[in-house]
Design an enzyme around this catalytic site. Structure first.
Site, short mmCIF file in Angstrom:
data_model
loop_
_atom_site.label_atom_id
_atom_site.label_comp_id
_atom_site.label_asym_id
_atom_site.label_seq_id
_atom_site.Cartn_x
_atom_site.Cartn_y
_atom_site.Cartn_z
N GLY A 215 53.84 33.84 34.04
CA GLY A 215 54.73 34.45 35.03
C GLY A 215 54.20 34.28 36.44
N ASN A 216 54.85 34.94 37.38
CA ASN A 216 54.37 34.91 38.77
C ASN A 216 54.61 36.26 39.42
OD1 ASN A 216 57.03 34.86 40.30
ND2 ASN A 216 57.29 33.12 38.91
N ARG A 217 54.15 36.41 40.66
CA ARG A 217 54.13 37.73 41.29
C ARG A 217 55.41 38.10 42.03
NH1 ARG A 217 48.87 39.57 41.57
NH2 ARG A 217 47.28 37.96 41.35
#
Ligand code: C5P
Length: 415
Positions: A215-217
């Site tokens: 995932g990412n932020r």
């Protein structure tokens, strides 16, 4: 300006508070038609509604001898339903038409505002939550119930908000609707009236196995701010959301869940033909695991070895959309870049040329910049990568500035 308001009354004890709502709307000059459900008459009788609204009151579809629901729906500029019981929410969600109120809602094309009130346990029940989510996804404004003493003697979330709150919710929703009638002012106040905007927001999660993902932020806040401003300016907004907190999604926005890059590709491409403006604010993964294990990947107790993930590129949804036969009139991309200001701008310029979007909003991320609830700077580049404007401020301010650029492009096209 006076409006035709339909007030639907559900069968809950809070129905008595709605008498005040009707009175306030009538006093403010609105023409109010009250449509109670049959069950609600046990709480407040038809005589009260007739006296307050100065209109006849019916509860059944054929009581007035004709297609009453169609006529009421045609005249309505906004429908406010309060209190909406759990049963009424379920019927609305199913599209039932078994009384005059639900039939009217089904026939109406104006905005609908629903104010639920019930015991906390019923409000929190997954069935009710699911009904509320679906209604919101259809563009219905659902006003969250207030917290406090409940008629059962318990205390919690489930109270009908105060009459002033309900009146405001109904009138604000009416004002934000693209079909609201305020003549020549409509262009000035709602420069995006009727424009269909497809927004993507959040960060995709690419499954590794049933419990893990890459995932990412991205929080989805920038996309949510764009949705809010676009809605305020009259646009018809669909938000394709990748793991965005539903509380961030503004009322009146159609919400489509797209947790992974694959979901986002499907949901965006399916809507391109019906979209005037595409804004890809989502952080879509560039790589995803080639194989998704259907079992949780286990540690091997006999060795210290870790598995190696084989990754593949995801399709570039934005670049594909700009080359699609159904390319929206205006396409906007985002680029999150790391490095110095000069490096960020140069990478943005290269990306603008590659993506084919009309505008590319480049922001610097990393070291506390860019993600979450912080102020940031957005360099807006044109299709050739030339700077158009630099915006600084909250995500709402950036959304306002960016949508003004979109409006300018739409304006040049319609001339
Ligand atoms: O290439 P990069 O990921 O930096 O591009 C960012 C822009 O491209 C964003 O607008 C993002 O929503 C979009 N994008 C996309 N599909 C991908 C990767 C990014 O549409 N697979």
């Amino acid at each position: 300006m006076a409006a035709n308001v339909v007030v639907g009354v559900g069968g809950g004890i809070a129905a008595y508070k709605v008498a005040q709502v009707v009175r306030d709307l009538v006093r403010a000059g609105h023409d109010v038609t009250v449509v109670p459900t049959p069950a609600s008459l046990a709480f407040v009788g038809a005589a009260t509604w007739e006296a307050l609204s100065a209109h006849r009151v019916h509860t059944g579809v054929f009581e007035a001898g004709g297609a009453d629901h169609v006529e009421i729906a045609r005249r309505a500029e906004v429908v406010l339903i309060a209190p909406a019981t759990a049963d009424l929410l379920a019927r609305l969600r199913l599209g039932m038409a078994d009384d005059l109120l639900t039939a009217t809602v089904l026939a109406a094309s104006c905005p609908v505002v629903v104010a639920p009130a019930m015991h906390t346990a019923m409000w929190e029940n997954p069935a009710t939550r699911d009904n509320v989510l679906t209604l919101r996804q259809r563009g219905i404004t659902v006003v969250d119930p207030a917290e406090g003493a409940l008629s059962s003697g318990d205390s919690g979330v489930g109270r009908l908000p105060d009459p002033e709150h309900l009146v405001r919710a109904a009138l604000e929703t009416l004002a934000a609707h693209p079909l609201a009638r305020d003549g020549q002012d409509i262009q000035a106040q709602r420069p995006l009236a009727g424009v269909r905007i497809l927004l993507s927001a959040g960060g995709t999660r690419e499954p590794i196995d049933p419990v893990r993902y890459l995932g990412n932020r991205s929080s989805g806040r920038q996309g949510a701010a764009l949705a809010r401003v676009a809605r305020r300016r009259g646009a018809l907004v669909t938000l394709v959301a990748a793991n965005v907190d539903p509380a961030l999604v503004p009322a009146g926005v159609e919400l489509v869940q797209a947790p992974s890059a694959r979901d986002m590709e499907r949901e965006v491409s399916a809507r391109l033909a019906d979209t005037d403006v595409l804004v890809m604010a989502a952080a879509v993964a560039d790589f995803r695991p080639v194989h998704v294990s259907d079992q949780k990947i286990k540690k091997d107790p006999t060795t210290r070895q870790a598995p190696t993930l084989e990754l593949e590129r995801t399709p570039d949804i934005l670049a594909t959309a700009t080359r699609d036969a159904h390319r929206p009139h205006v396409v906007v991309g985002f680029a999150a870049e790391t490095g110095t200001e000069e490096e960020v701008l140069e990478r943005g310029r290269q990306k603008a040329l590659r993506k084919g979007a009309d505008l590319l909003a480049v922001n610097a991320v990393g070291e506390g910049r860019g993600f979450g609830d912080v102020e940031n700077t957005l360099h807006v580049l044109d299709r050739q990568g030339h700077p158009v404007v630099t915006l600084t401020g909250s995500k709402e301010t950036l959304a306002e500035g960016l949508l003004s650029q979109v409006q300018a492009l739409l304006g040049t096209m319609s001339r």
